[in-house]
Scaffold this active site. Structure first.
Site, PDB file in Angstrom:
ATOM      1  N   ASN A  36       0.846  -1.198   0.000  1.00 58.84           N
ATOM      2  CA  ASN A  36       0.000   0.000   0.000  1.00 58.84           C
ATOM      3  C   ASN A  36       0.883   1.250   0.000  1.00 58.84           C
ATOM      4  OD1 ASN A  36      -2.418   1.423   0.031  1.00 58.84           O
ATOM      5  ND2 ASN A  36      -2.566   1.406   2.262  1.00 58.84           N
ATOM      6  N   SER A 125      -5.219   3.004  17.719  1.00 57.70           N
ATOM      7  CA  SER A 125      -6.154   3.958  17.121  1.00 57.70           C
ATOM      8  C   SER A 125      -7.227   4.352  18.118  1.00 57.70           C
ATOM      9  CB  SER A 125      -6.797   3.306  15.895  1.00 57.70           C
ATOM     10  OG  SER A 125      -7.935   4.035  15.489  1.00 57.70           O
ATOM     11  N   TYR A 150     -11.186  -4.518  11.600  1.00 64.01           N
ATOM     12  CA  TYR A 150      -9.993  -3.659  11.680  1.00 64.01           C
ATOM     13  C   TYR A 150      -9.837  -3.110  13.099  1.00 64.01           C
ATOM     14  CZ  TYR A 150      -7.620   0.798  11.882  1.00 64.01           C
ATOM     15  OH  TYR A 150      -6.828   1.835  12.300  1.00 64.01           O
ATOM     16  N   LYS A 154      -6.850  -3.798  16.414  1.00 63.69           N
ATOM     17  CA  LYS A 154      -6.111  -2.835  17.249  1.00 63.69           C
ATOM     18  C   LYS A 154      -6.302  -3.159  18.728  1.00 63.69           C
ATOM     19  CE  LYS A 154      -4.269  -0.581  13.932  1.00 63.69           C
ATOM     20  NZ  LYS A 154      -2.844  -0.744  13.666  1.00 63.69           N
ATOM     21  N   PHE A 179      -5.533   9.764  16.717  1.00 63.74           N
ATOM     22  CA  PHE A 179      -6.827  10.285  16.300  1.00 63.74           C
ATOM     23  C   PHE A 179      -6.786  10.389  14.760  1.00 63.74           C
ATOM     24  CE2 PHE A 179      -9.402  10.732  20.092  1.00 63.74           C
ATOM     25  CZ  PHE A 179      -8.520  10.131  20.952  1.00 63.74           C
ATOM     26  N   PRO A 296     -22.836   4.383   7.616  1.00 65.27           N
ATOM     27  CA  PRO A 296     -23.021   3.424   8.715  1.00 65.27           C
ATOM     28  C   PRO A 296     -21.714   3.214   9.479  1.00 65.27           C
ATOM     29  CG  PRO A 296     -23.864   2.521   6.649  1.00 65.27           C
ATOM     30  CD  PRO A 296     -23.143   3.792   6.293  1.00 65.27           C
ATOM     31  N   GLY A 297     -21.830   3.130  10.792  1.00 68.97           N
ATOM     32  CA  GLY A 297     -20.648   2.846  11.617  1.00 68.97           C
ATOM     33  C   GLY A 297     -19.893   4.079  12.059  1.00 68.97           C
TER      34      GLY A 297
HETATM   35  C1  UD1 Z   1     -11.707   5.985   9.986  1.00 65.36           C
HETATM   36  C2  UD1 Z   1     -12.024   4.720  10.714  1.00 65.36           C
HETATM   37  C3  UD1 Z   1     -11.031   4.523  11.840  1.00 65.36           C
HETATM   38  C4  UD1 Z   1      -9.632   4.489  11.284  1.00 65.36           C
HETATM   39  C5  UD1 Z   1      -9.360   5.740  10.482  1.00 65.36           C
HETATM   40  C6  UD1 Z   1      -8.048   5.580   9.739  1.00 65.36           C
HETATM   41  C7  UD1 Z   1     -14.464   4.389  10.467  1.00 65.36           C
HETATM   42  C8  UD1 Z   1     -15.770   4.362  11.180  1.00 65.36           C
HETATM   43  N1  UD1 Z   1     -13.391   4.736  11.205  1.00 65.36           N
HETATM   44  O1  UD1 Z   1     -11.869   7.063  10.905  1.00 65.36           O
HETATM   45  O2  UD1 Z   1     -11.309   3.326  12.512  1.00 65.36           O
HETATM   46  O3  UD1 Z   1      -8.707   4.385  12.334  1.00 65.36           O
HETATM   47  O4  UD1 Z   1     -10.387   5.939   9.499  1.00 65.36           O
HETATM   48  O5  UD1 Z   1      -7.656   6.780   9.187  1.00 65.36           O
HETATM   49  O6  UD1 Z   1     -14.378   4.124   9.288  1.00 65.36           O
HETATM   50  N2  UD1 Z   1     -16.450  11.939   5.753  1.00 65.36           N
HETATM   51  C9  UD1 Z   1     -17.327  12.541   4.872  1.00 65.36           C
HETATM   52  N3  UD1 Z   1     -17.155  12.316   3.540  1.00 65.36           N
HETATM   53  C10 UD1 Z   1     -16.148  11.527   3.052  1.00 65.36           C
HETATM   54  C11 UD1 Z   1     -15.253  10.927   3.956  1.00 65.36           C
HETATM   55  C12 UD1 Z   1     -15.442  11.155   5.320  1.00 65.36           C
HETATM   56  O7  UD1 Z   1     -18.243  13.238   5.276  1.00 65.36           O
HETATM   57  O8  UD1 Z   1     -16.072  11.346   1.828  1.00 65.36           O
HETATM   58  C13 UD1 Z   1     -16.630  12.188   7.203  1.00 65.36           C
HETATM   59  C14 UD1 Z   1     -16.938  10.899   7.967  1.00 65.36           C
HETATM   60  O9  UD1 Z   1     -18.318  10.658   7.983  1.00 65.36           O
HETATM   61  C15 UD1 Z   1     -16.378  11.247   9.338  1.00 65.36           C
HETATM   62  C16 UD1 Z   1     -15.208  12.198   9.045  1.00 65.36           C
HETATM   63  O10 UD1 Z   1     -15.417  12.673   7.710  1.00 65.36           O
HETATM   64  O11 UD1 Z   1     -17.346  11.928  10.075  1.00 65.36           O
HETATM   65  C17 UD1 Z   1     -13.856  11.514   9.122  1.00 65.36           C
HETATM   66  O12 UD1 Z   1     -13.910  10.331   8.330  1.00 65.36           O
HETATM   67  P1  UD1 Z   1     -12.622   9.469   7.993  1.00 65.36           P
HETATM   68  O13 UD1 Z   1     -11.553  10.333   7.445  1.00 65.36           O
HETATM   69  O14 UD1 Z   1     -13.052   8.292   7.181  1.00 65.36           O
HETATM   70  O15 UD1 Z   1     -12.095   9.000   9.418  1.00 65.36           O
HETATM   71  P2  UD1 Z   1     -12.851   8.250  10.603  1.00 65.36           P
HETATM   72  O16 UD1 Z   1     -14.151   7.687  10.188  1.00 65.36           O
HETATM   73  O17 UD1 Z   1     -12.850   9.162  11.764  1.00 65.36           O
END
Ligand code: UD1
Length: 336
Positions: A36, A125, A150, A154, A179, A296-297
């Protein structure tokens, strides 16, 4: 010069940590299977640091590669980044995640024990907290049942480390609970390189601004937060890299078995909309986005209490959200 094995050292956080280790007078030995990541990262590390980088291409589930490294280098410690991290994929292929993420830690711990390598910094994480009841989260906040395989890897790895430190003389371990890492090296020579469509917010923002994606969808704006979008703690990857150097230095000074865990965040929560606004403002770019359904999630809101890492490791973040948005955009532009 102390040598430190960095598994996953060509990846996003690993490569930035390699730079900070060199700056601190330590020598990274990079191991990466390039599943990756891109081999060009190694050349970029040389350009940034002006130093030769020792690089091994291999899987850290493979003892023979680790043994080859130990024959040539006396290792003072290991920083273990190598892991799969796509939440969605982990729900489709859980065994792939358990085998790789948990298996590689077990292989590494055997290797460290046999070669009397005392210090390990492990990438955990904030996902282990799930949706916490009280904010900000401290390291004592109870962990919750994982939302995905995943996340569970952790949690399991943290538990393995607690048990192994109790059972094995001379092992010192710190788990860092990251974070949301964002930003890139200010030189724009290294940064996050998602393969395919990004899952994470900031790569999606920069790819949309660059025209690679048509628009960004915000996953929900009806949450119980200041503007209805989710809240996260966005930490600049250079600050996160520095936390690894401080964690390793701290461990290396300890004389006996040791295990501890630290949050690595800024201590501030920002909404998804605030991140977009910061990106637009600092870069003078208008972003095409729309509001879509919730993902979701998703956790609604989480940010770190950072008192422990501030006090014990003497670490504080130096970069702002604006710095992160500027560096992420400069990195994206450099890829053209
Ligand atoms: C995600 C993982 C987390 C992991 C981390 C790695 C989930 C639930 N959590 O964190 O376990 O350690 O990635 O980096 O998947 N968002 C949008 N639009 C997008 C992408 C994201 O609105 O196209 C929002 C998401 O809904 C969220 C926030 O941005 O509220 C951050 O999302 P993301 O960057 O994917 O990180 P996490 O979900 O916090």
């Amino acid at each position: 010069m102390k040598k430190i094995l960095i598994t996953g050292g060509a990846g996003y956080i690993g490569s930035h940590t390699a730079v900070e280790l060199i700056k601190a007078g330590l020598e990274p030995i990079v191991l990466d299977d390039l599943s990756n990541s891109n081999p060009q990262v190694i050349d970029r590390l040389k350009e940034i640091t002006g130093k030769e980088i020792t690089f091994y291409q291999g899987d850290c589930n493979d003892r023979s590669t680790l043994d080859t490294i130990a024959k040539t280098h006396q290792l003072a410690g290991v920083i273990h980044f190598a892991a799969f991290k796509a939440v969605g994929e982990s729900t489709e292929q859980p065994l792939k995640y358990y085998r790789n993420n948990v298996g590689s830690l077990i292989t590494l711990l055997d290797f460290m024990s046999e070669n009397k390598i005392p210090d390990l910094v492990f990438s955990s994480s904030c996902t282990v907290y799930g949706q916490p009841e009280v904010l900000p989260v401290t390291e004592a906040t109870p962990r919750q049942e994982a939302e995905s395989p995943y996340g569970n890897t952790k949690k399991i790895c943290e538990d393995i480390l607690i048990d192994i430190v109790k059972s094995q003389a001379g092992l010192r371990v710190i788990s860092l609970r990251y974070f949301n890492p964002v930003g890139a090296h200010p030189s724009s020579k290294i940064g996050e390189l998602p393969i395919g469509k990004p899952n994470n917010l900031v790569p999606f923002i920069t790819q949309t601004a660059a025209g690679i994606r048509e628009k960004l969808t915000i996953f929900g704006n009806d949450y119980d937060t200041p503007d209805g979008t989710c809240v996260r703690d966005f930490i600049h990857v250079m600050d996160l890299a520095d936390a690894h150097v401080k964690a390793f230095t701290y461990l290396n000074d300890k004389s006996k078995d040791f295990y501890d865990v630290f949050n690595v965040g800024t201590g501030n929560g920002n909404t998804v909309l605030e991140v977009i606004q910061a990106f637009e403002k600092v870069n003078g770019v208008k972003l095409n986005y729309e509001i879509g359904p919730r993902r979701p999630g998703d956790v609604v809101k989480i940010w770190a209490d950072t008192k422990k890492i501030n006090a014990v490791l003497g670490w504080t973040p130096s970069k702002t959200l604006e710095d992160s948005m500027r560096d992420s955009w400069n990195w994206e532009k450099s890829l053209k």
